[in-house]
Design an enzyme around this catalytic site. Structure first.
Site, PDB file in Angstrom:
ATOM      1  CG  ASP A   1      45.072  70.525  70.465  1.00 54.89           C
ATOM      2  OD1 ASP A   1      46.061  69.785  70.372  1.00 54.89           O
ATOM      3  OD2 ASP A   1      45.090  71.737  70.175  1.00 54.89           O
TER       4      ASP A   1
HETATM    5  C1  GLC Z   1      42.778  74.323  67.604  1.00 54.82           C
HETATM    6  C2  GLC Z   1      44.277  74.205  67.681  1.00 54.82           C
HETATM    7  C3  GLC Z   1      44.818  73.223  66.682  1.00 54.82           C
HETATM    8  C4  GLC Z   1      44.059  71.946  66.745  1.00 54.82           C
HETATM    9  C5  GLC Z   1      42.572  72.162  66.616  1.00 54.82           C
HETATM   10  C6  GLC Z   1      41.774  70.901  66.792  1.00 54.82           C
HETATM   11  O1  GLC Z   1      42.422  75.005  66.447  1.00 54.82           O
HETATM   12  O2  GLC Z   1      44.898  75.447  67.487  1.00 54.82           O
HETATM   13  O3  GLC Z   1      46.177  72.998  66.909  1.00 54.82           O
HETATM   14  O4  GLC Z   1      44.535  71.116  65.725  1.00 54.82           O
HETATM   15  O5  GLC Z   1      42.156  73.079  67.587  1.00 54.82           O
HETATM   16  O6  GLC Z   1      41.721  70.482  68.117  1.00 54.82           O
HETATM   17  C1  GLC Z   2      40.862  73.341  73.580  1.00 50.89           C
HETATM   18  C2  GLC Z   2      40.090  73.549  72.305  1.00 50.89           C
HETATM   19  C3  GLC Z   2      40.882  73.185  71.089  1.00 50.89           C
HETATM   20  C4  GLC Z   2      42.242  73.814  71.149  1.00 50.89           C
HETATM   21  C5  GLC Z   2      42.930  73.520  72.481  1.00 50.89           C
HETATM   22  C6  GLC Z   2      44.249  74.218  72.548  1.00 50.89           C
HETATM   23  O1  GLC Z   2      41.070  72.015  73.807  1.00 50.89           O
HETATM   24  O2  GLC Z   2      38.883  72.832  72.280  1.00 50.89           O
HETATM   25  O3  GLC Z   2      40.195  73.594  69.939  1.00 50.89           O
HETATM   26  O4  GLC Z   2      43.014  73.347  70.123  1.00 50.89           O
HETATM   27  O5  GLC Z   2      42.126  73.930  73.539  1.00 50.89           O
HETATM   28  O6  GLC Z   2      44.965  73.902  73.674  1.00 50.89           O
END
Ligand code: GLC
Ligand code: GLC
Length: 814
Positions: free
Chosen positions: A487
């Protein structure tokens, strides 16, 4: 250093001191009524949706931590001294203390000045209530005159609004009190058809429902005026902060134990039967009263607990293993499976780290979570798949999240995460392999929940696949969109304004930045879809999928390989990310894990090489970090990943979710030692001994462990709600132990450490119990199978004739 121990017989973790480094929590509820509860009774409850139907109030990020809970105060009426048997909020020095977190319940016990108190908190199956089963024992040589006070603070339902909109909320709180039961009915007069109730099994000496009356002005939970003076004031909340407190007087002879049951519940009424009498403003309490009457009887409380115990017994009994490694056994048999159910129920919404108001159910997250729970609740998995698919868009893309209460896609976040659609294929594939329920593919499911748009679920999968083909970039790799699995790799964002969301801000047209990760995912999902098509009798269609998969595989070889490892992406300038050409972020874990897991480069040695580079450059004693070197400054063109200080979260933290991808990759190249070694590095049970460093619960995975660039290397954060749960469960059971579901039946393909001489497993699969025994007769992974005493070719156990109950499988590894 440890703060407790595992009681594997009872399936409990026993915390032996209250001052754990962080609140160590558990979940209550398995169906609709849920709560989180910490080892000092902190936490809150909600009905289905942690944001829109919050029952009790909680204060995140407070000092001290973990304020708001299911508190009980005991008061010695002869001396006036009072204390909290759960330690918080009064924090008296207890003579004895233990918290047993078990499967769907938590028992907190303590002793103070000869008075023992033990409270078991749980949510009965099929009912929207929680029970606090309190036993108080007098160990003093003389009689004890005690007062017991309960207290909860009601949330005014919408947790977001509750914590921000005080100009309205200080005026709307309403309660009713009848027969000693406290009913919370804020907004019931207008558009809400639901209320909460808080009851007690004993005759009460008084109650309070206004917070200030209970606490006294300018006082906190550690020193409530009502408890100090020894009685409530029968306050009725009009606005401000409605609470529920009962006062019970208790005389205990030496050695005597008394039980008090508190019942906190949620009730909905049909709209036309809200009031009783109908033309009044008084709640119709009929349904609630029946539930309260039931749980005022101790025998019914015990029976409900027994039912809950059997429920978990059955669920966990579906897959039990006996290996030479205690940490493997404990996680597979108890805690990892349990955590998978928590991610199923709560997704990423409510934990000590997720406030319950930020996110509903994620499309990507929930589809992946299926890998960990589909064998336990296949019927509910089916429902989940259909709900998820209904938030897919006609383009094949998907809402990134939806609210569990409304099941509608979440407009705040929208769509455009270009990996999302493929996870539906992975999720449906996992479901089909587990259940053989091919009928699900014919289920009519709408797009964006729009009536009239329904197609068979199968077409949703077709559209998922095409979504990527219609969005390829300059190198023929998938365009990344807002982000892929990571993300925080936001290549079209270019945000320079504080506070802007990295996930929803898009300043580029998105036609250049490409993801090698999605390419790997496409190869995996495409191969699954080809198998599914073949099973549907669509051989020609399956062949077209395989052709696209082969093409993508070739593109990865050509444009996604950096010489010693897989590249990660191309940015908006078509420059490489995750390449030796970069100064920082030269190598990323995601593509090493996911491409090898997907089988890319197995034949030509690329997979082995990528794994070797991972070992050399990314592996640490606390797990495998996400990338190296960490970003030391903010890169406008990379987005959120570089917003984190080095070593945290996606910026070179150990992001545990992707470690099992490497574990599976290692099994695919046949390296059981490496696979199990990586598995163990982040296994919470194996890390129990370093609880003072790890700091999170030793019984569940955390999303993140600080990486070696962080000053707090080895410290975990964001426990419980993470894809780490499902992926580790899947990696250990299906790839290391190799008890793998397939479209044709159960495969036995262990890739275990060389030092393991044998292991046993019992796995229920499509209604049949498989008793599996694996023996080592050589160092390799070649499997020789005997099924019910007869040798068979290959490693697929043929599906037995209908009616078969048990299949005995013996596998010898050579
Ligand atoms: C969080 C989110 C997941 C994403 C991950 C890596 O765990 O829930 O959807 O893939 O972060 O950014
Ligand atoms: C933030 C976090 C990530 C998560 C995301 C969800 O970017 O670092 O881990 O998946 O929020 O929106």
């Amino acid at each position: 250093m440890k703060y407790g121990y595992f009681d594997d017989q009872k399936r409990e973790y026993v915390i032996t001191r209250p001052d754990t480094p962080l609140p160590w929590i558990n979940y209550l509820g398995c169906e609709a009524y849920f709560g989180i509860i910490s080892n000092t009774a902190g936490g809150y409850s909600f009905f289905r949706d942690a944001r829109l139907r919050r029952i009790t109030r909680y204060r995140y990020n407070n000092a001290p931590y973990d304020v708001g809970g299911r508190y009980i105060y005991l008061r010695d009426d002869s001396s006036g001294e009072f204390w909290s048997p759960s330690w918080q909020p009064t924090q008296n020095k207890l003579e004895e203390y233990s918290c047993r977190h078990g499967m769907g319940y938590t028992t907190i016990s303590s002793k103070y000045k000869g008075i023992e108190a033990s409270t078991r908190y749980f949510v009965p199956l099929d009912e929207n209530v929680e029970i606090w089963q309190l036993n108080v024992t007098n160990h003093r040589p003389q009689a004890a005159e005690l007062s017991v006070f309960s207290i909860i603070e009601f949330c005014l339902w919408d947790a977001q609004d509750d914590s921000t909109n005080f100009q309205r909320n200080f005026s709307i709180g309403e309660v009713e009190i009848e027969d000693g039961v406290i009913y919370h009915k804020t907004e019931y007069r207008e558009r809400r058809d639901h209320f909460a109730f808080f009851a007690c099994s004993e005759k009460i000496a008084g109650y309070d429902t206004q917070r200030e009356a209970f606490l006294g002005p300018y006082r906190g939970w550690d020193n409530p005026a009502a408890v100090e003076r020894g009685h409530c004031s029968n306050s009725v909340a009009h606005g401000w902060a409605p609470v529920g407190s009962h006062h019970v007087k208790l005389s205990l002879e030496p050695g005597e134990t008394r039980q008090i049951n508190f019942v906190l519940g949620y009730q909905e009424n049909p709209r036309d039967q809200k009031f009783d009498p109908p033309d009044s403003q008084i709640i119709n309490k009929k349904a609630a009263k029946a539930v309260i009457a039931k749980y005022r009887v101790a025998a019914n409380v015990n029976a409900a607990f027994e039912k809950l115990r059997l429920y978990w017994n059955d669920l966990l009994g579906l897959c039990q293993v006996d290996t030479p490694d205690v940490h493997t056994n404990r996680m597979v048999n108890i805690w990892n499976a349990y955590q998978c159910m928590a991610t199923f129920n709560i997704s990423r919404s409510a934990s000590f780290y997720e406030s319950g108001i930020g996110r509903g159910l994620g499309f990507r997250d929930s589809n992946q979570d299926l890998l960990g729970f589909v064998h336990m609740v296949p019927g509910r998995a089916r429902e989940r798949i259909v709900d998820l698919a209904a938030t897919q868009l006609p383009t094949g893309g998907a809402y990134h999240q939806y609210q569990p209460l409304t099941k509608r896609g979440n407009d705040d976040v929208g769509s455009g995460f270009n990996d999302d659609p493929h996870w539906l294929i992975i999720g449906v594939g996992a479901y089909l392999k587990e259940t053989g329920d091919w009928g699900i593919l014919d289920e009519l499911v709408p797009y964006d929940n729009a009536p009239g748009s329904e197609t068979p679920l199968y077409e949703h999968l077709q559209r998922s696949f095409r979504y990527t083909l219609e969005r390829l970039g300059p190198h023929g790799l998938p365009l990344i969109g807002r982000a892929d699995w990571n993300d925080c790799l936001n290549l079209n964002c270019f945000s320079d304004s504080p506070g802007q969301s990295f996930q929803t801000t898009t300043n580029k047209d998105g036609k250049v930045a490409e993801s090698v990760f999605i390419a790997g995912l496409f190869v995996l999902a495409g191969s699954e879809l080809a198998e599914i098509a073949r099973h549907r009798g669509l051989a020609a269609e399956a062949a077209t999928y395989l052709a696209e998969v082969a093409k993508m595989d070739a593109t990865i070889h050509k444009h996604g390989w950096d010489g010693e490892w897989f590249l990660r992406a191309y940015d908006d300038f078509s420059r490489k990310i995750g390449s030796k050409e970069n100064v920082e972020g030269k190598i990323y874990i995601e593509t090493q894990g996911f491409c090898t897991l997907a089988g890319i480069g197995l034949e030509d040695g690329l997979a082995a090489k990528a794994l070797e580079s991972t070992r050399k450059l990314l592996a640490t004693e606390h797990g495998i970090v996400l990338q190296q070197p960490a970003y030391s400054k903010y890169y406008l063109e990379y987005g959120e990943i570089s917003s984190y200080p080095p070593g945290y979260k996606e910026n070179a933290g150990i992001f545990c979710h992707n470690n099992p991808w490497v574990v599976i990759g290692e099994t695919r190249v046949g390296n059981g030692d490496a696979a199990h070694d990586y598995y163990t590095r982040i296994n919470p049970s194996a890390r129990e001994e370093i609880s003072d460093i790890h700091r999170c619960e030793p019984y569940v995975y955390a999303q993140m462990i600080a990486g070696r660039d962080a000053p707090t290397f080895g410290e975990a954060k964001n426990s419980w709600l993470t894809g780490t749960a499902a992926w580790n469960y899947y990696a250990i059971t299906q790839w290391i132990l190799g008890i793998r579901t397939s479209y044709e039946g159960l495969l036995i393909a262990p890739v275990i450490p060389k030092s393991w001489r044998s292991f046993k497993a019992r796995r229920k699969f499509r209604g049949v119990t498989y008793q599996i025994e694996v023996q080592r007769a050589g160092d390799g992974n070649k499997v020789c199978l005997e099924v019910n005493g007869a040798p068979i070719q290959g490693n697929l156990v043929p599906l037995p004739p209908a009616g078969t109950k048990i299949v005995v499988v013996k596998a010898t590894l050579r």
